[in-house]
Design a protein around this motif. Structure first.
Motif, short mmCIF file in Angstrom:
data_model
loop_
_atom_site.label_atom_id
_atom_site.label_comp_id
_atom_site.label_asym_id
_atom_site.label_seq_id
_atom_site.Cartn_x
_atom_site.Cartn_y
_atom_site.Cartn_z
N ASP A 95 3.91 -12.59 -1.42
CA ASP A 95 5.01 -11.82 -2.00
C ASP A 95 5.76 -12.65 -3.03
O ASP A 95 6.66 -13.43 -2.69
CB ASP A 95 5.98 -11.38 -0.89
CG ASP A 95 5.30 -10.53 0.17
OD1 ASP A 95 4.21 -10.92 0.63
OD2 ASP A 95 5.86 -9.50 0.56
N PHE A 128 4.26 -4.95 -6.36
CA PHE A 128 2.84 -5.26 -6.56
C PHE A 128 2.28 -6.13 -5.44
O PHE A 128 1.47 -7.03 -5.69
CB PHE A 128 2.61 -5.97 -7.91
CG PHE A 128 3.06 -5.21 -9.12
CD1 PHE A 128 3.19 -3.82 -9.11
CD2 PHE A 128 3.37 -5.87 -10.30
CE1 PHE A 128 3.61 -3.12 -10.23
CE2 PHE A 128 3.79 -5.18 -11.43
CZ PHE A 128 3.91 -3.80 -11.39
N THR A 165 -0.18 -6.78 -2.76
CA THR A 165 -1.48 -6.34 -2.25
C THR A 165 -1.52 -6.50 -0.73
O THR A 165 -1.24 -7.57 -0.21
CB THR A 165 -2.61 -7.16 -2.88
OG1 THR A 165 -2.55 -7.02 -4.31
CG2 THR A 165 -3.97 -6.69 -2.39
N ILE A 190 4.30 2.93 -2.42
CA ILE A 190 3.03 2.32 -2.82
C ILE A 190 2.77 2.66 -4.28
O ILE A 190 3.26 3.67 -4.79
CB ILE A 190 1.85 2.80 -1.94
CG1 ILE A 190 1.68 4.32 -2.03
CG2 ILE A 190 2.03 2.32 -0.50
CD1 ILE A 190 0.43 4.82 -1.34
N GLU A 191 2.04 1.79 -4.95
CA GLU A 191 1.73 2.00 -6.37
C GLU A 191 0.53 2.95 -6.51
O GLU A 191 -0.42 2.89 -5.72
CB GLU A 191 1.43 0.67 -7.05
CG GLU A 191 2.51 -0.39 -6.90
CD GLU A 191 3.81 -0.05 -7.61
OE1 GLU A 191 3.82 0.94 -8.36
OE2 GLU A 191 4.80 -0.76 -7.40
N LYS A 210 -2.41 3.56 -8.79
CA LYS A 210 -3.04 2.65 -9.74
C LYS A 210 -4.25 3.27 -10.44
O LYS A 210 -4.80 4.28 -10.02
CB LYS A 210 -3.48 1.37 -8.99
CG LYS A 210 -2.38 0.74 -8.12
CD LYS A 210 -2.84 -0.56 -7.51
CE LYS A 210 -4.01 -0.45 -6.59
NZ LYS A 210 -3.69 0.22 -5.31
N SER A 231 -6.87 0.03 -1.82
CA SER A 231 -6.10 -1.18 -1.55
C SER A 231 -4.62 -0.84 -1.62
O SER A 231 -4.15 -0.33 -2.64
CB SER A 231 -6.45 -2.27 -2.57
OG SER A 231 -5.57 -3.37 -2.45
N THR A 241 -1.14 -1.35 -2.42
CA THR A 241 -0.27 -2.18 -3.26
C THR A 241 1.15 -1.65 -3.09
O THR A 241 1.44 -0.53 -3.48
CB THR A 241 -0.71 -2.10 -4.73
OG1 THR A 241 -2.09 -2.48 -4.82
CG2 THR A 241 0.12 -3.03 -5.59
N CYS A 242 2.02 -2.48 -2.52
CA CYS A 242 3.30 -1.98 -2.00
C CYS A 242 4.51 -2.59 -2.69
O CYS A 242 4.48 -3.72 -3.16
CB CYS A 242 3.41 -2.30 -0.51
SG CYS A 242 2.06 -1.65 0.49
N TYR A 285 -3.85 -9.51 -12.41
CA TYR A 285 -3.10 -10.09 -11.30
C TYR A 285 -3.53 -11.51 -10.98
O TYR A 285 -4.50 -12.01 -11.52
CB TYR A 285 -3.09 -9.19 -10.06
CG TYR A 285 -4.39 -8.80 -9.40
CD1 TYR A 285 -5.61 -9.37 -9.69
CD2 TYR A 285 -4.36 -7.81 -8.41
CE1 TYR A 285 -6.75 -8.99 -9.03
CE2 TYR A 285 -5.50 -7.43 -7.74
CZ TYR A 285 -6.70 -8.02 -8.05
OH TYR A 285 -7.83 -7.63 -7.39
#
Length: 585
Positions: A165, A198, A200, A251-252, A254, A260, A262-263, A435
């Protein structure tokens, strides 16, 4: 879409014949007691089976369904939870973890090949285990004895997962701007408050706890510290307790990697524990980042291999047009593999993929020696890890997207249709360039810190070692050896020019870094192709040796000249980039 098949013969060849893994492992007692080539081959055989039978079947369905955020829960696609349970029970999350804490103790130069298979089979699924392994590595390297004992066995077993994070809305790559706060508590822990984006694997339903490694600032401090913050509190016996006030904001949605999670993560006075020294959080986190950056490079490599297999199979099946000069069989239409442009694209993908695999194994080998070696061998490997890691992340992921797009082109119009699967590969691998530090930042780190930061000492040492190994090769074209040797020396010469210029022209690093990294990558791949071609000359499978000779010749003649192009770009300097008035943009 044809099922994925791991290139096991290529992988075993690299380990055994090109990089002499048995000798490396024998020199490292901590590894030697856990693995030999027979063990490594058995692990790779099983990893191939897991990738084909467990991971690949959920790849497309996971992309179609995606991750859901419902209330306070993040739900992964159908089949993910069952697959993760089987994956964890097999010990794959802790493959390279410490044996005394529940890991398998396998070397990273084997681990990178297992990672490649998993990424080839299912990018999104593989990220969950990769982040856990990286977080565990960081805790093991910098955490207290108590933290290691409490958290690592459950992470290596896959019962708990890990997340990194770092990023906040106002602070992307520039972490100095983070606002998450850590306030000391009377019991020696810390109260963590703030938000991260972002993240993961920030939350999901695969494991019963998620262990977050959170960057935050102590009161009245400009430095950044690192904290272990579990989603669910853990008592002294290791049992799970109450919620730790770690929640998912959203969540994103994408472009790719839809399976996956991505939070956006929120911390509302969550209880955390310091990892390492106060204000030294980035030093600790970069232990994890080095491994994660290599892992993301391998994401690109895994995509390259999957894309090649799909495109090559299609090119041998798809009938369209006739060969130049007429069909060799007299048919009115031939498979498109007879066409020169299709062959060009397939060969480009293949030579970049096989050389990229060599880069991943070499980087893994140096990580092993840097971790388990002693004396000068350990120190040199650490220098090489610093040099190779940004290249592995950036060059492998850049070429991974190139490979996916070229494979899509082989499919023609069918490559734009989701049913073929190539569309998903393009979408999933695009993020790898962004990323874990964008590839531009990797290049700036490479040229600014790893190449010129020590006045070319590490680069010169590495180039000299490569040059000596080239000189000893006896089964490759002498002209090819001379060309790669010349370009290795050109890297030093051009880097020296940049080093001399950077004090008076500080923008030169930023303006030229990507071209220099690309030049280095292309020259390094030429070096790898000569190593592989030479080692293959004595291979018992003569067809294997012939293939390597053909591919090496193709790379040296058709791809290696890209290095000269990129070196010319570096020599053009920064003025053509930086002197343009901002008003013209």
């Amino acid at each position: 879409m044809n099922p994925y098949q791991a290139p096991l013969a290529e992988m075993k060849f690299l380990l055994d014949k090109v990089f002499d893994a048995p000798q490396t492992w024998a020199s490292l007692p901590a590894i030697a007691e856990n693995v030999d080539m027979d063990t490594a081959m058995a692990i790779m055989d099983e990893a191939d089976k897991i990738s084909r039978e467990l991971l690949h079947p959920i790849n497309r369905s996971g992309d179609e369904q995606g991750v859901l955020h419902q209330g306070d829960k993040v739900i992964t696609p159908d089949g993910y939870k069952e697959a993760y349970s089987q994956f964890a029970e097999g010990g794959w999350v802790g493959l390279c973890g410490e044996p005394e804490l529940g890991g398998m103790g396998m070397p990273k130069m084997l681990g990178v090949l297992v990672d490649e298979m998993a990424y080839s089979a299912c990018n999104a699924f593989t990220l969950y285990g990769s982040l856990t392994a990286g977080a565990a590595l960081c805790i093991n390297a910098h955490g207290s004895h108590e933290l290691k004992q409490k958290y690592l066995p459950m992470m290596y077993s896959g019962e708990w997962s890990g997340a990194m994070d770092m990023t906040e809305p106002q602070a992307g790559s520039d972490l100095r701007g983070i606002r998450t706060k850590a306030v000391p508590l009377d019991d020696g822990s810390y109260s963590i408050t703030g938000s991260k984006i972002f993240i993961t694997g920030g939350d999901h339903d695969l494991t019963e706890n998620v262990i977050h490694l959170v960057l935050a600032k102590l009161p009245d401090s400009k430095g950044i510290s690192l904290f272990l913050v579990p989603k669910i509190k853990v008592d002294d016996s290791g049992a799970l307790g109450e919620s730790n006030k770690v929640t998912v904001g959203s969540i994103e949605h994408k472009m790719g990697l839809k399976a996956s999670a991505t939070c956006v993560m929120n911390y509302d006075e969550a209880q955390g524990y310091l990892i390492g020294e106060p204000n030294r959080g980035l030093v600790c986190m970069f232990t994890m980042m080095n491994y994660e950056r290599l892992a993301i490079g391998i994401q690109g490599l895994g995509t390259s291999q999957a894309a090649y297999q799909m495109a090559a199979d299609y090119a041998k099946e798809r009938v369209q047009g006739v060969a130049a000069g007429g069909s060799p069989t007299g048919a009115t239409s031939d498979p498109i593999i007879v066409h020169g442009d299709v062959r060009r694209m397939l060969l480009n993908i293949r030579v970049l993929t096989e050389a990229g695999r060599a880069l991943s194994v070499l980087t893994g080998q140096q990580l092993d020696i840097a971790k388990y070696g002693e004396g000068e061998a350990k120190a040199k490997a650490s220098r090489y890890v610093g040099l190779l890691t940004p290249v592995a992340k950036a060059f492998l992921s850049d070429r991974g997207l190139d490979a996916a797009i070229m494979a899509q082109q082989v499919f023609g119009g069918h490559g734009y249709i989701r049913e073929t699967g190539i569309v998903q590969l393009v979408r999933d691998t695009r993020i790898a360039q962004i990323y874990e530090g964008t590839n531009g930042i990797q290049a700036i780190d490479f040229l600014g810190r790893k190449v010129t930061g020590d006045n070319l000492a590490a680069l010169t040492e590495f180039v000299n070692e490569c040059t000596d190994k080239l000189a000893a090769l006896s089964h490759v074209d002498e002209a090819h050896k001379a060309k790669v040797t010349e370009l290795l020396q050109q890297l030093i010469l051009v880097a020296s020019e940049v080093n001399d210029k950077k004090r008076d022209k500080p923008a030169v690093i930023n303006a030229c870094a990507v071209d220099f990294l690309d030049a280095f990558g292309h020259v390094l791949y030429g070096y790898f192709w000569l190593l592989m071609s030479d080692a293959a000359a004595s291979h018992p499978d003569k067809e294997f040796a012939v293939q390597k000779r053909y591919l090496s010749d193709f790379y040296i003649k058709k791809m290696l000249p890209k290095a000269e192009y990129h070196l010319a770009q570096v020599r053009a300097g920064e003025a053509t980039v930086m002197d343009i008035p901002e008003s013209l943009f």
